[in-house]
Scaffold this active site. Structure first.
Site, PDB file in Angstrom:
ATOM      1  N   ASN A  11       0.870  -1.177   0.000  1.00  0.00           N
ATOM      2  CA  ASN A  11       0.000   0.000   0.000  1.00  0.00           C
ATOM      3  C   ASN A  11       0.910   1.230   0.000  1.00  0.00           C
ATOM      4  OD1 ASN A  11      -1.806   2.022   0.518  1.00  0.00           O
ATOM      5  ND2 ASN A  11      -2.371   1.316   2.578  1.00  0.00           N
ATOM      6  N   TRP A  12       1.047   1.832  -1.164  1.00  0.00           N
ATOM      7  CA  TRP A  12       1.984   2.972  -1.262  1.00  0.00           C
ATOM      8  C   TRP A  12       1.419   4.246  -0.647  1.00  0.00           C
ATOM      9  CZ3 TRP A  12       4.581   2.970  -6.827  1.00  0.00           C
ATOM     10  CH2 TRP A  12       5.293   1.770  -6.990  1.00  0.00           C
ATOM     11  N   LYS A  13       0.123   4.226  -0.316  1.00  0.00           N
ATOM     12  CA  LYS A  13      -0.529   5.420   0.246  1.00  0.00           C
ATOM     13  C   LYS A  13      -0.277   6.629  -0.659  1.00  0.00           C
ATOM     14  CE  LYS A  13      -0.324   3.277   4.729  1.00  0.00           C
ATOM     15  NZ  LYS A  13      -0.286   3.383   6.167  1.00  0.00           N
ATOM     16  N   HIS A  99      -9.668   1.244   4.482  1.00  0.00           N
ATOM     17  CA  HIS A  99      -8.427   1.390   5.258  1.00  0.00           C
ATOM     18  C   HIS A  99      -8.692   2.343   6.419  1.00  0.00           C
ATOM     19  CE1 HIS A  99      -4.396   2.602   6.383  1.00  0.00           C
ATOM     20  NE2 HIS A  99      -3.977   1.480   5.824  1.00  0.00           N
ATOM     21  N   GLU A 101      -7.114   4.735   7.565  1.00  0.00           N
ATOM     22  CA  GLU A 101      -6.871   6.155   7.270  1.00  0.00           C
ATOM     23  C   GLU A 101      -8.077   6.758   6.553  1.00  0.00           C
ATOM     24  OE1 GLU A 101      -3.034   5.526   5.477  1.00  0.00           O
ATOM     25  OE2 GLU A 101      -2.245   5.066   7.468  1.00  0.00           O
ATOM     26  N   GLU A 169      -5.753  -4.836  10.366  1.00  0.00           N
ATOM     27  CA  GLU A 169      -4.727  -3.833  10.647  1.00  0.00           C
ATOM     28  C   GLU A 169      -5.068  -3.097  11.934  1.00  0.00           C
ATOM     29  OE1 GLU A 169      -2.552  -2.714   6.772  1.00  0.00           O
ATOM     30  OE2 GLU A 169      -4.226  -1.351   7.007  1.00  0.00           O
ATOM     31  N   GLY A 175       2.144   2.225  10.836  1.00  0.00           N
ATOM     32  CA  GLY A 175       3.149   3.279  10.705  1.00  0.00           C
ATOM     33  C   GLY A 175       3.813   3.674  12.012  1.00  0.00           C
ATOM     34  N   SER A 215       3.024  -2.144  10.500  1.00  0.00           N
ATOM     35  CA  SER A 215       4.462  -2.221  10.791  1.00  0.00           C
ATOM     36  C   SER A 215       5.069  -3.589  10.487  1.00  0.00           C
ATOM     37  CB  SER A 215       4.757  -1.811  12.237  1.00  0.00           C
ATOM     38  OG  SER A 215       4.349  -0.468  12.444  1.00  0.00           O
ATOM     39  N   GLY A 236       2.738  -1.098   4.366  1.00  0.00           N
ATOM     40  CA  GLY A 236       2.804   0.322   4.039  1.00  0.00           C
ATOM     41  C   GLY A 236       4.245   0.757   3.853  1.00  0.00           C
ATOM     42  N   GLY A 237       4.826   1.284   4.926  1.00  0.00           N
ATOM     43  CA  GLY A 237       6.181   1.845   4.858  1.00  0.00           C
ATOM     44  C   GLY A 237       7.199   0.946   4.174  1.00  0.00           C
TER      45      GLY A 237
HETATM   46  P1  PGA Z   1       2.567   0.243   7.734  1.00  0.00           P
HETATM   47  O1  PGA Z   1       1.144   0.477   7.039  1.00  0.00           O
HETATM   48  O2  PGA Z   1       3.137  -1.026   7.178  1.00  0.00           O
HETATM   49  O3  PGA Z   1       3.379   1.463   7.352  1.00  0.00           O
HETATM   50  O4  PGA Z   1       2.326   0.161   9.197  1.00  0.00           O
HETATM   51  C1  PGA Z   1       0.280  -0.593   6.774  1.00  0.00           C
HETATM   52  C2  PGA Z   1      -0.998  -0.071   6.168  1.00  0.00           C
HETATM   53  O5  PGA Z   1      -1.492   0.971   6.590  1.00  0.00           O
HETATM   54  O6  PGA Z   1      -1.559  -0.692   5.240  1.00  0.00           O
END
Ligand code: PGA
Length: 255
Positions: A11-13, A99, A101, A169, A175, A215, A236-237
């Site tokens: 997930n590149w956001k 998600h 967010e 999640e 994150g 994470s 994500g990251g």
């Molecule tokens: P993260 O994000 O790996 O940076 O914690 C995961 C996500 O939000 O899909």
């Protein structure tokens, strides 16, 4: 007992201008194409602006292309939104929905997420439906209640292993560098599967993949991916570095 093929989804956001996106997609695509251990599906979900660019770069590598949201309607007066049909047309096979967010920043409800999943399914897209509790909910011992309600209300009746993936999640792990313990992750995942069975029947529940996200990194991936009800990761990251993303994929147990 079904054999669920692991899915490693990036997930590149809101990251990636065209040149960075092209370079990252090229590295991921090259790794997928050239390396032998491949008992997993690999998916990248870039921002809308570079979906087509990334699609061209990964074409023929076996990496799947996805988006991070879609609207419930097929088209119309919805300024700033994008439809499942448009994503399909741009080459996507998957779309992340609900998600945390988006649930937080855009006030998305379970009902809306469910409608988005229906829209995704009607275009033949695989919906990756995200669920997870906040830190306060966890501290109050509400994790299973929250996740149960999210599964019940965000997953549409027509969901099955071909059109749906669930991502657990925990919001406090996204994150932050904090990761749920393997024991907690397994407990929540097996509870999710139980709730999927109640809603969709045992067969569908046995076959639907449930990803862990929050994470996930090369250092913790192996332990998490080895859990019986963890069928991959939503990253994500660590998905923004091809080497880390690939190292996570390489941590999948062989089928
Ligand atoms: P993260 O994000 O790996 O940076 O914690 C995961 C996500 O939000 O899909």
């Amino acid at each position: 007992m079904s054999t669920r093929r692991p899915l490693i989804a990036g997930n590149w956001k809101m990251n990636g201008l065209r040149s960075d996106a092209r370079a990252l997609a090229d590295e991921v695509g090259t790794l997928r194409k050239n390396k032998s251990h491949g008992a997993f599906d690999l998916l990248i979900c870039p921002p809308f602006s570079v979906i087509e660019t990334v699609g061209h770069v990964i074409d023929g590598t076996g990496v799947f292309l996805g988006a991070q949201d879609c609207h419930t309607a097929e088209k119309g007066a919805h300024t700033g939104d994008i439809s499942a049909a448009m994503l399909k047309d741009a080459g996507c096979s998957h779309v992340i929905l609900g998600h945390s967010e988006r649930r937080t920043n855009h006030k998305e409800t379970d009902e809306l997420v469910e409608q988005k999943a229906v829209a995704a399914h009607s275009e033949g897209l695989i919906a990756i439906i995200c669920v997870g509790e906040t830190e306060a909910e966890r501290e109050n011992g509400k994790t299973l209640d929250v996740v149960t309600a999210q599964i019940k209300d965000s997953v549409p009746q027509g969901a099955n292993a071909d059109n749906t993936v669930i991502a657990y999640e925990p919001v406090w792990a996204i994150g932050t560098g904090k990761v749920a313990t393997p024991n907690d992750v397994q407990n929540v995942h097996s509870d999710i599967r139980k709730n999927l069975a109640a809603k969709l029947g045992q067969e569908a529940a046995d076959d639907i993949r449930i990803l862990y996200g929050g994470s996930m990194k090369p250092e913790n991936a192996k332990e998490l991916l080895a859990l019986p009800d963890v069928d991959g990761g939503l990253i994500g990251g660590a998905a923004l570095k091809a080497e880390d993303f690939w190292a996570i994929a390489q941590s999948c147990p062989s089928l």
